[in-house]
Each structure stands twice: as C-alpha cells, then as structure tokens.
Design an enzyme around this catalytic site. Structure first.
Site, PDB file in Angstrom:
ATOM      1  N   SER A 140       0.656  -1.170   0.044  1.00  0.00           N
ATOM      2  CA  SER A 140       0.091  -0.139   0.008  1.00  0.00           C
ATOM      3  C   SER A 140       0.951   1.240  -0.047  1.00  0.00           C
ATOM      4  O   SER A 140       2.239   1.077   0.364  1.00  0.00           O
ATOM      5  CB  SER A 140      -0.855   0.074   1.271  1.00  0.00           C
ATOM      6  OG  SER A 140      -1.258   1.466   1.453  1.00  0.00           O
ATOM      7  N   TYR A 153      -2.006  -0.924  10.809  1.00  0.00           N
ATOM      8  CA  TYR A 153      -2.277  -1.436   9.314  1.00  0.00           C
ATOM      9  C   TYR A 153      -1.083  -1.135   8.587  1.00  0.00           C
ATOM     10  O   TYR A 153      -0.413  -1.984   8.091  1.00  0.00           O
ATOM     11  CB  TYR A 153      -3.577  -0.883   8.717  1.00  0.00           C
ATOM     12  CG  TYR A 153      -3.408  -1.357   6.998  1.00  0.00           C
ATOM     13  CD1 TYR A 153      -3.772  -2.250   6.675  1.00  0.00           C
ATOM     14  CD2 TYR A 153      -3.297  -0.242   6.202  1.00  0.00           C
ATOM     15  CE1 TYR A 153      -3.993  -2.665   5.263  1.00  0.00           C
ATOM     16  CE2 TYR A 153      -3.420  -0.410   4.750  1.00  0.00           C
ATOM     17  CZ  TYR A 153      -3.827  -1.680   4.494  1.00  0.00           C
ATOM     18  OH  TYR A 153      -3.851  -1.690   3.120  1.00  0.00           O
TER      19      TYR A 153
HETATM   20  N1  LIG Z   1      -8.776  -0.973  -1.107  1.00  0.00           N
HETATM   21  C1  LIG Z   1      -7.602  -0.182  -0.668  1.00  0.00           C
HETATM   22  O1  LIG Z   1      -7.773   1.122  -0.475  1.00  0.00           O
HETATM   23  C2  LIG Z   1      -6.224  -0.761  -0.694  1.00  0.00           C
HETATM   24  C3  LIG Z   1      -5.115   0.332  -0.684  1.00  0.00           C
HETATM   25  C4  LIG Z   1      -3.703  -0.062  -0.649  1.00  0.00           C
HETATM   26  C5  LIG Z   1      -3.544  -1.531  -0.498  1.00  0.00           C
HETATM   27  N2  LIG Z   1      -4.693  -2.405  -0.465  1.00  0.00           N
HETATM   28  C6  LIG Z   1      -4.431  -3.817  -0.167  1.00  0.00           C
HETATM   29  O2  LIG Z   1      -4.810  -4.549  -1.310  1.00  0.00           O
HETATM   30  C7  LIG Z   1      -5.030  -5.870  -0.768  1.00  0.00           C
HETATM   31  C8  LIG Z   1      -6.501  -6.409  -1.288  1.00  0.00           C
HETATM   32  O3  LIG Z   1      -7.547  -5.495  -0.645  1.00  0.00           O
HETATM   33  P1  LIG Z   1      -8.801  -5.328  -1.243  1.00  0.00           P
HETATM   34  O4  LIG Z   1      -8.717  -3.735  -1.310  1.00  0.00           O
HETATM   35  O5  LIG Z   1      -8.900  -5.846  -2.584  1.00  0.00           O
HETATM   36  O6  LIG Z   1      -9.900  -5.680  -0.178  1.00  0.00           O
HETATM   37  P2  LIG Z   1     -11.043  -6.707  -0.153  1.00  0.00           P
HETATM   38  O7  LIG Z   1     -11.993  -6.359  -1.412  1.00  0.00           O
HETATM   39  O8  LIG Z   1     -11.620  -6.684   1.066  1.00  0.00           O
HETATM   40  O9  LIG Z   1     -10.265  -7.968  -0.641  1.00  0.00           O
HETATM   41  C9  LIG Z   1      -9.509  -8.845   0.405  1.00  0.00           C
HETATM   42  C10 LIG Z   1      -9.254 -10.243   0.061  1.00  0.00           C
HETATM   43  O10 LIG Z   1      -8.411 -10.835   0.926  1.00  0.00           O
HETATM   44  C11 LIG Z   1      -8.946 -12.250   1.277  1.00  0.00           C
HETATM   45  N3  LIG Z   1      -8.545 -12.419   2.646  1.00  0.00           N
HETATM   46  C12 LIG Z   1      -8.728 -11.572   3.754  1.00  0.00           C
HETATM   47  N4  LIG Z   1      -8.166 -12.366   4.736  1.00  0.00           N
HETATM   48  C13 LIG Z   1      -7.711 -13.529   4.456  1.00  0.00           C
HETATM   49  C14 LIG Z   1      -7.205 -14.916   4.859  1.00  0.00           C
HETATM   50  N5  LIG Z   1      -6.900 -14.893   6.038  1.00  0.00           N
HETATM   51  N6  LIG Z   1      -6.852 -15.693   4.030  1.00  0.00           N
HETATM   52  C15 LIG Z   1      -7.157 -15.810   2.535  1.00  0.00           C
HETATM   53  N7  LIG Z   1      -7.778 -14.591   2.222  1.00  0.00           N
HETATM   54  C16 LIG Z   1      -8.012 -13.549   2.801  1.00  0.00           C
HETATM   55  C17 LIG Z   1     -10.291 -11.732   1.338  1.00  0.00           C
HETATM   56  O11 LIG Z   1     -11.442 -12.921   1.038  1.00  0.00           O
HETATM   57  P3  LIG Z   1     -12.118 -14.103   2.206  1.00  0.00           P
HETATM   58  O12 LIG Z   1     -12.615 -12.898   3.038  1.00  0.00           O
HETATM   59  O13 LIG Z   1     -13.042 -14.530   1.500  1.00  0.00           O
HETATM   60  O14 LIG Z   1     -10.939 -14.524   2.779  1.00  0.00           O
HETATM   61  C18 LIG Z   1     -10.609 -10.981   0.103  1.00  0.00           C
HETATM   62  O15 LIG Z   1     -10.454 -11.807  -1.120  1.00  0.00           O
HETATM   63  C19 LIG Z   1      -4.771  -5.927   0.584  1.00  0.00           C
HETATM   64  O16 LIG Z   1      -3.617  -6.569   1.061  1.00  0.00           O
HETATM   65  C20 LIG Z   1      -5.100  -4.436   0.658  1.00  0.00           C
HETATM   66  O17 LIG Z   1      -4.102  -4.344   1.992  1.00  0.00           O
HETATM   67  C21 LIG Z   1      -5.954  -2.015  -0.600  1.00  0.00           C
END
Ligand SMILES: NC(=O)c1ccc[n+]([C@@H]2O[C@H](COP(=O)([O-])OP(=O)(O)OC[C@H]3O[C@@H](n4cnc5c(N)ncnc54)[C@H](OP(=O)(O)O)[C@@H]3O)[C@@H](O)[C@H]2O)c1
Length: 263
Positions: A140, A153
């Site tokens: 991130s 985080y």
């Molecule tokens: N959205 C933002 O603003 C943002 C910004 C910068 C970085 N990121 C990073 O991008 C990545 C993806 O996030 P996203 O924004 O796409 O959020 P999201 O839509 O909530 O997706 C998160 C994914 O992680 C999975 N997950 C969570 N805990 C898990 C576990 N213990 N084992 C396996 N899978 C798990 C969830 O699936 P299940 O719940 O089905 O397990 C889901 O598929 C993260 O690392 C986040 O920190 C996000």
C-alpha cells in the site's frame, strides 16, 4: 501476453485480487485463486472461465502454512508449473495505536505480513526448482509513508516491503523477480471490512482514489515487464520522494489531509 502465464493470487474472492484474476484471464492465463469464502471464490472462478482464462479455486487461509503449501501444490499439479505468485490477501483496521487491541494487531500481522510470507515462501520453492518465477506483493502507499490512525495496518504494509526488498536483493541477477505494488485508496470491499473489524463506521480519508481495475492493469504490466516498484496511481510516488527529503513537512501534510480521529 506473449505466453500463457500460470498465476496464483491470494485474496481473490473480491477487490484487487478478483480484478487481477479477471484481467489476466482476458489474456488466457491459468489463474489459481484462493481466499476463505469458498462460495465467492467459485463465482470468481466462473468469471475467469467466462473471460477466457483457466481457473483453479482453492479455499484457503493465508495464515496457515499447510493451506499455502496446498495452494501452490494444487496450482503446480493442475497447470504443470507456477510463473507468478501475487501475495494480495489483506485487511485494515483504523485507530490510534493505543486504541488498537493487541489481538487486533496480531491478526493484522498474521494476515497481512505472515500471509504474504507463507504464500511467497511456498511459491519460492517452486520458483527455485524451475529457475524462474515472480513474487508480487500487494502492499500500500502507507507501506512507504504512514498516515494518521492507520499505524497498525501501515506497520504490516511496511513489513511486507522489508521482506520483499531483502528477497529482491537475494535473487537479483537471476530469473526470479520480486515486485511490490503500492495502491492508493482503491474502491473495493476493503472499507466495509475495515468498518466491521474496527467496530465503528470508518469513513474514507481525503486523498486520491482509484478503481480495482487500475491496480489490476498495473499488476498485469508488471508481470509482462517486471519492475521492483509498482505505483498504480502515478502521482503517489511523489509522496515517497517528499517523505525522503522532508519527513517533518510530510507529517504535517498527511495530518492535514489524512484520516481524523474516529472515536
Ligand atoms: N482498497 C484499498 O484502498 C487498498 C489500498 C492499498 C492496498 N490495499 C491492499 O490490497 C489488498 C487487497 O485488498 P482489497 O482492497 O482488494 O480488499 P477486499 O476487497 O476486502 O479483498 C481482500 C481479500 O483478501 C481476502 N482475505 C482476507 N483475509 C484472508 C485470509 N486470512 N486468508 C485468505 N484470504 C483472505 C478476502 O477474502 P475472504 O474474506 O474470502 O478470505 C478478499 O478476497 C490488501 O492487501 C490491502 O491491504 C488495498
């Protein structure tokens, strides 16, 4: 995509992971996906097939070593090799450090940091055997520069970067590549999950936003042309430069425009 890639993605039941799987599927990639929600994963697998890719869905928890070993073994068994591991699964909790319970901090570390380590570790053994591979870590922009009320985080996102940078130096000059992706605020389920995990409604902070497809496109480009650092939002790299030159000034800027106290 010149050759059909075999790509594994953790956390692909929604958001950036799902968007990346579908983006790569359009190029005919073989895509192994994992997450905990099997029903959501199956839906994404059907979308991958409809987009032209070859899916393999494995319900798995990134915090479990055996799950990550089985995820990688399953992909290799089905597709014959593994070219790319995208360590993407993660979540956030908002709050000042003294408001974050030790158990919440541990859970963030378990999923965001240890989950990345376990997925990368399982894939690396295959990459070393093959003599090629690519680890992509979704960190991130707060893994480069902390912002108010996201300390727990951000610490896990910095930890991912440290792991990736050391590994990158270790494999430099080989055919194993390591990339870190630094998204800004992205339209996914991340903020719903953060509200649920924080226990109070968490509003978005002021700042640039992007959609998941933008991040997926940047990851697809990095797979074609491996680069150490991937900034899906171009201007976000200037925050990193500013922080290196003037960290005190950057503190005041992120305080002014960042998240406000939530309780
Ligand atoms: N959205 C933002 O603003 C943002 C910004 C910068 C970085 N990121 C990073 O991008 C990545 C993806 O996030 P996203 O924004 O796409 O959020 P999201 O839509 O909530 O997706 C998160 C994914 O992680 C999975 N997950 C969570 N805990 C898990 C576990 N213990 N084992 C396996 N899978 C798990 C969830 O699936 P299940 O719940 O089905 O397990 C889901 O598929 C993260 O690392 C986040 O920190 C996000």
């Amino acid at each position: 995509m010149a050759t059909r890639r075999v790509v594994a993605i953790t956390g692909a039941s929604s958001g950036i992971g799902r968007a990346t799987a579908l983006r790569l599927a359009r190029n005919g990639a073989a895509v192994a996906i994992c997450a905990r929600r099997a029903d959501r994963l199956e839906r994404v697998a059907a979308e991958i097939a409809a987009a032209g890719g070859e899916p393999l869905a494995i319900a798995a928890d990134v915090t479990r070593e055996a799950d990550m070993e089985q995820f990688v073994a399953g992909a290799v068994e089905r597709f014959g090799r593994l070219d790319v591991m995208v360590c993407n699964a993660g979540f956030g909790v908002a709050g000042a450090i003294d408001e974050i319970a030790p158990a919440q901090m541990q859970e963030l570390l378990d999923v965001n940091y240890t989950g990345t380590y376990l997925a990368a570790r399982a894939a690396l053994r295959v990459f070393r055997r093959q003599g090629h591979g690519h680890v992509i870590v979704v960190s991130s922009i707060v893994g480069k520069r902390g912002v108010p009320y996201m300390g727990a985080y951000a610490a896990t996102k910095f930890a991912q970067v440290g792991l990736a940078e050391c590994l990158r130096a270790e494999v430099a000059g080989s055919r194993i590549f390591v990339s870190v992706v630094y998204p800004v605020s992205t339209d996914t389920e991340f903020f719903d999950v953060m509200t649920e995990r924080t226990g109070v409604e968490v509003a978005r902070a002021f700042g640039p936003r992007q959609d998941a497809a933008t991040v997926a496109n940047a990851i697809a480009r990095a797979i074609e042309h491996p680069t150490p650092e991937v900034y899906p939002h171009f201007n976000s790299r200037f925050l990193v430069v500013l922080n290196a030159i003037a960290p005190g000034l950057t503190d005041r800027i992120v305080k002014r425009f960042g998240r406000k106290p939530i309780r």
